[in-house]
Design a protein around this motif. Structure first.
Motif, PDB file in Angstrom:
ATOM      1  N   GLN A  89      46.655  79.050  23.354  1.00  0.00           N
ATOM      2  CA  GLN A  89      46.301  80.415  23.766  1.00  0.00           C
ATOM      3  C   GLN A  89      45.036  80.425  24.607  1.00  0.00           C
ATOM      4  OE1 GLN A  89      46.032  83.230  20.549  1.00  0.00           O
ATOM      5  NE2 GLN A  89      44.922  84.732  21.764  1.00  0.00           N
ATOM      6  N   ARG A  90      44.045  79.677  24.198  1.00  0.00           N
ATOM      7  CA  ARG A  90      42.789  79.591  24.952  1.00  0.00           C
ATOM      8  C   ARG A  90      42.627  78.151  25.415  1.00  0.00           C
ATOM      9  NH1 ARG A  90      41.823  83.019  20.693  1.00  0.00           N
ATOM     10  NH2 ARG A  90      41.095  85.121  21.241  1.00  0.00           N
ATOM     11  N   SER A  91      43.175  77.873  26.560  1.00  0.00           N
ATOM     12  CA  SER A  91      43.154  76.513  27.078  1.00  0.00           C
ATOM     13  C   SER A  91      41.750  76.143  27.551  1.00  0.00           C
ATOM     14  CB  SER A  91      44.146  76.366  28.230  1.00  0.00           C
ATOM     15  OG  SER A  91      45.465  76.603  27.765  1.00  0.00           O
ATOM     16  N   LEU A 161      54.282  76.138  23.074  1.00  0.00           N
ATOM     17  CA  LEU A 161      53.430  77.181  23.645  1.00  0.00           C
ATOM     18  C   LEU A 161      52.913  78.080  22.534  1.00  0.00           C
ATOM     19  CD1 LEU A 161      55.843  78.083  26.585  1.00  0.00           C
ATOM     20  CD2 LEU A 161      53.762  76.703  26.751  1.00  0.00           C
ATOM     21  N   ASP A 162      51.595  78.147  22.409  1.00  0.00           N
ATOM     22  CA  ASP A 162      50.969  78.954  21.361  1.00  0.00           C
ATOM     23  C   ASP A 162      50.308  80.172  21.997  1.00  0.00           C
ATOM     24  OD1 ASP A 162      49.954  79.937  19.042  1.00  0.00           O
ATOM     25  OD2 ASP A 162      48.763  78.162  18.528  1.00  0.00           O
ATOM     26  N   GLU A 163      51.030  81.295  22.031  1.00  0.00           N
ATOM     27  CA  GLU A 163      50.539  82.534  22.627  1.00  0.00           C
ATOM     28  C   GLU A 163      49.999  82.289  24.045  1.00  0.00           C
ATOM     29  OE1 GLU A 163      50.824  85.473  21.461  1.00  0.00           O
ATOM     30  OE2 GLU A 163      51.075  85.351  19.306  1.00  0.00           O
ATOM     31  N   PRO A 164      50.789  81.710  24.930  1.00  0.00           N
ATOM     32  CA  PRO A 164      50.256  81.293  26.234  1.00  0.00           C
ATOM     33  C   PRO A 164      49.905  82.435  27.169  1.00  0.00           C
ATOM     34  CG  PRO A 164      52.635  81.071  26.211  1.00  0.00           C
ATOM     35  CD  PRO A 164      52.227  81.440  24.801  1.00  0.00           C
ATOM     36  N   THR A 165      50.379  83.651  26.880  1.00  0.00           N
ATOM     37  CA  THR A 165      50.086  84.780  27.775  1.00  0.00           C
ATOM     38  C   THR A 165      49.300  85.886  27.084  1.00  0.00           C
ATOM     39  OG1 THR A 165      52.193  85.876  27.274  1.00  0.00           O
ATOM     40  CG2 THR A 165      52.175  84.323  29.118  1.00  0.00           C
ATOM     41  N   ILE A 179      58.078  80.633  35.129  1.00  0.00           N
ATOM     42  CA  ILE A 179      57.945  79.170  35.165  1.00  0.00           C
ATOM     43  C   ILE A 179      58.573  78.542  33.932  1.00  0.00           C
ATOM     44  CG2 ILE A 179      56.290  77.274  35.131  1.00  0.00           C
ATOM     45  CD1 ILE A 179      54.380  79.234  36.688  1.00  0.00           C
ATOM     46  N   ILE A 180      58.312  79.127  32.767  1.00  0.00           N
ATOM     47  CA  ILE A 180      58.869  78.592  31.521  1.00  0.00           C
ATOM     48  C   ILE A 180      60.395  78.600  31.573  1.00  0.00           C
ATOM     49  CG2 ILE A 180      59.117  79.009  29.036  1.00  0.00           C
ATOM     50  CD1 ILE A 180      56.231  80.207  29.173  1.00  0.00           C
ATOM     51  N   ALA A 181      60.956  79.719  31.992  1.00  0.00           N
ATOM     52  CA  ALA A 181      62.415  79.815  32.083  1.00  0.00           C
ATOM     53  C   ALA A 181      62.977  78.818  33.084  1.00  0.00           C
ATOM     54  CB  ALA A 181      62.815  81.237  32.464  1.00  0.00           C
ATOM     55  N   LEU A 193      58.088  78.589  21.392  1.00  0.00           N
ATOM     56  CA  LEU A 193      57.110  79.565  21.855  1.00  0.00           C
ATOM     57  C   LEU A 193      56.642  80.441  20.712  1.00  0.00           C
ATOM     58  CD1 LEU A 193      55.766  81.407  24.123  1.00  0.00           C
ATOM     59  CD2 LEU A 193      57.975  82.595  24.194  1.00  0.00           C
ATOM     60  N   VAL A 194      55.362  80.348  20.368  1.00  0.00           N
ATOM     61  CA  VAL A 194      54.759  81.266  19.411  1.00  0.00           C
ATOM     62  C   VAL A 194      54.284  82.489  20.172  1.00  0.00           C
ATOM     63  CG1 VAL A 194      52.740  81.658  17.946  1.00  0.00           C
ATOM     64  CG2 VAL A 194      54.065  79.557  17.698  1.00  0.00           C
TER      65      VAL A 194
END
Length: 244
Positions: A89-91, A161-165, A179-181, A193-194
């Motif tokens: 989530q916070r990269s 993916l952990d809350e990527p957006t 992009i993910i799709a 995807l979380v």
């Protein structure tokens, strides 16, 4: 996908911290090439499950298999672990340019096609014009796109993916979802995807799993989860009612 061989299989898996059970998964399968959304309230155990899937932590009990290999106790060999990568989530980016951040993992692995692979991913996340920009100059959405490019440059078999957006503006959310799709569709990358965003789960996921208090309440095709859930708690969560 029920007839396919699962990439992950979890049986009676628990994770404890200081004697407190925070995750208790009786059974879960994740299939090669699917997008599985993990939804539920904060503290439900979603991120803990993701850490088990990325071999960052070991289960306290139970059995996890990945690609037919048991990974109980000890993580799988490095070449196997390298097929799985995570975007948080916070990269956190290095104090370097955008290019060097995306190139970092490739250089660690001794890849000989760093430049081509970096620019391929920068084009995909629409940041090729910022290749020489310093990471500290980026917006939150740009940071997440660089982190996604860095992960995808490694050509993973599994993308976690952990809350990527979370907390991003709609334009960045839409771009990252696209992009993910695309990488799932074009390259068969398996995605877990979380997300707290049930609408995002509905847009992206083939299947969705609801997790409450460390347990999987229901896992089913996403449209089934939204239109005909088997468990009343699932319907209540989807409708936004307080169920915890």
């Amino acid at each position: 996908m029920s007839g396919a061989n699962p990439l992950y299989r979890l049986q009676n898996v628990t994770r404890q911290y200081d004697g407190r059970v925070v995750l208790n998964v009786t059974h879960l399968e994740i299939f090669q090439g699917e997008i599985l959304a993990l939804v539920g309230p904060s503290g439900a155990g979603k991120s803990t499950l993701l850490r088990l899937l990325n071999f960052l932590e070991a289960a306290s009990s139970g059995q996890i298999t990945f690609a037919g290999r048991a990974v109980n106790g000890a993580p799988p060999p490095l070449p196997v672990r390298r097929t799985v990568t995570t975007v948080f989530q916070r990269s956190v980016l290095l104090n370097r340019t955008v290019f060097e951040n995306v190139a970092y993992g490739l250089r660690l692995r001794g890849d000989r096609k760093v430049r081509a692979k970096v620019y391929e991913q920068l084009v995909q996340v629409r940041l090729e014009h910022m290749a020489r920009a310093k990471a500290q100059s980026l917006s939150g959405g740009e940071i997440q796109r660089v982190a996604l490019a860095r992960a995808l440059a490694l050509r993973p078999r599994v993308l976690l993916l952990d809350e990527p957006t979370a907390n991003l503006d709609p334009a960045n959310v839409a771009l990252i979802e696209t992009i993910i799709a695309a990488v799932n569709r074009r390259h068969g990358v398996t995605v877990a995807l979380v997300t707290h965003n049930t609408f995002q789960a509905r847009r992206l996921a083939h299947r969705t799993a609801l997790i409450l208090e460390g347990r999987i309440v229901e896992v089913a095709p996403t449209e089934t989860i939204f239109t005909a859930p088997a468990d009343p708690r699932t319907g209540a969560f989807i409708r936004g009612e307080m169920v915890y």
